[in-house]
Write an enzyme that holds these catalytic residues in place. Structure first.
Site, PDB file in Angstrom:
ATOM      1  N   ASP A  19     -75.415 -40.859 -39.926  1.00 22.03           N
ATOM      2  CA  ASP A  19     -74.676 -39.709 -39.404  1.00 22.03           C
ATOM      3  C   ASP A  19     -73.802 -40.097 -38.211  1.00 22.03           C
ATOM      4  O   ASP A  19     -74.147 -40.992 -37.441  1.00 22.03           O
ATOM      5  CB  ASP A  19     -75.676 -38.604 -39.006  1.00 22.03           C
ATOM      6  CG  ASP A  19     -74.988 -37.261 -38.812  1.00 22.03           C
ATOM      7  OD1 ASP A  19     -73.893 -37.057 -39.387  1.00 22.03           O
ATOM      8  OD2 ASP A  19     -75.534 -36.413 -38.086  1.00 22.03           O
ATOM      9  N   ASN A  67     -73.406 -31.422 -48.614  1.00 22.73           N
ATOM     10  CA  ASN A  67     -72.090 -31.958 -48.240  1.00 22.73           C
ATOM     11  C   ASN A  67     -70.964 -31.484 -49.167  1.00 22.73           C
ATOM     12  O   ASN A  67     -69.783 -31.645 -48.849  1.00 22.73           O
ATOM     13  CB  ASN A  67     -72.111 -33.497 -48.160  1.00 22.73           C
ATOM     14  CG  ASN A  67     -72.888 -34.037 -46.976  1.00 22.73           C
ATOM     15  OD1 ASN A  67     -73.490 -35.100 -47.043  1.00 22.73           O
ATOM     16  ND2 ASN A  67     -72.895 -33.308 -45.859  1.00 22.73           N
TER      17      ASN A  67
END
Ligand code: IPE
Ligand code: IPE
Ligand code: MG
Length: 238
Positions: A19, A67
């Site tokens: 991330d 996502n």
């Protein structure tokens, strides 16, 4: 062979939530996609470092079932990037004998990507080096739901369902649970990652953004892991 630090015990399976690409790019006035590109380059370096450390299983979380809710441009950019990585990965996989596994749902991904993932898994399935699991279009809840659906369509006797049976129906079938989960980018959550398998994982959070997560940072994470006391619900021994 590059030098590795003496760290003991080492985890057998490391799983990473990669991330912070977007923020890395934003800090430099670049597009989010440029951040993902740098993140992709880093993924390759990270795989090599874990190979040096002889960690047998590595899982990389690259695209979650959530996502899909990002702008279309970004989603398409991530798919293009995966395709590029798989293409350039062919040679590395051959050279380093990497066995690729896919964790996640193929269904819903563009046909071309599905084919490319299947090819990578098929072509490397007899390799004897590191097992590299790509969590792409992966969601921990989705994994549990699809396992349940498949058990029911196999007409598995409800009374005979055990944890061991359940495991066989997960995407990660045959792969040991992660010993260490690393999340870069500073958020302290699992974001639907390895919901079943993380039950007893050690978790390491670092503020370092994914494109900056280098060998030195990996060694910090491994050193932190080596100091953890894993009790699995028992009392301390000795
Ligand atoms: C990469 O980081 C993770 C992916 C979903 C590919 P992000 O894109 O989430 O980066 P941040 O969190 O916005 O910085
Ligand atoms: C988790 O990161 C998913 C991946 C790294 C692939 P996100 O950036 O999507 O997670 P949230 O939205 O911060 O929970
Ligand atoms: Mg993020």
């Amino acid at each position: 062979m590059p030098k590795t630090a003496k760290i003991k015990p080492l985890p057998q399976h490391v799983a990473i939530i990669m991330d912070g690409n977007g923020r890395w790019a934003q800090q430099r006035g670049l597009s989010r996609l440029e951040g993902h590109k740098q993140g992709g380059l880093n993924a390759r370096r990270v795989v090599e470092t874990f190979i040096e450390y002889k960690v047998p299983y590595l899982t990389l979380y690259a695209f979650s079932t959530e996502n899909w809710n990002r702008p279309r441009e970004e989603v398409e950019g991530l798919f293009r990037l995966l395709e590029e990585k798989l293409d350039e990965g062919d040679e590395v996989a051959r050279e380093k004998k990497i066995r690729v596994r896919h964790l996640g749902r193929l269904e819903g991904l563009p046909r071309k990507i599905q084919r490319r993932i299947e090819e990578a898994v098929e072509q490397t399935k007899r390799n004897t080096g590191m097992t590299l699991c790509l969590a792409f279009n992966y969601g921990g809840r989705d994994e549990i739901v699809q396992a349940t659906q498949r058990m029911m369509s196999d007409k598995v006797d409800a009374k005979k369902i055990t944890e061991a049976t359940f495991r066989k129906y997960l995407y990660s079938e045959g792969i040991p649970d992660p010993d260490l989960i690393i999340r870069t980018g500073g958020e302290m959550r699992l974001s639907n990652f390895l919901t079943w398998q993380s039950a007893y994982a050690e978790i390491y959070f670092t503020p370092v953004l994914w494109p900056d997560f280098d060998k030195k940072e990996i060694e910090k994470a491994l050193a932190a892991y080596s100091k953890r006391q894993r009790r699995f619900g028992q009392v301390e021994s000795g």
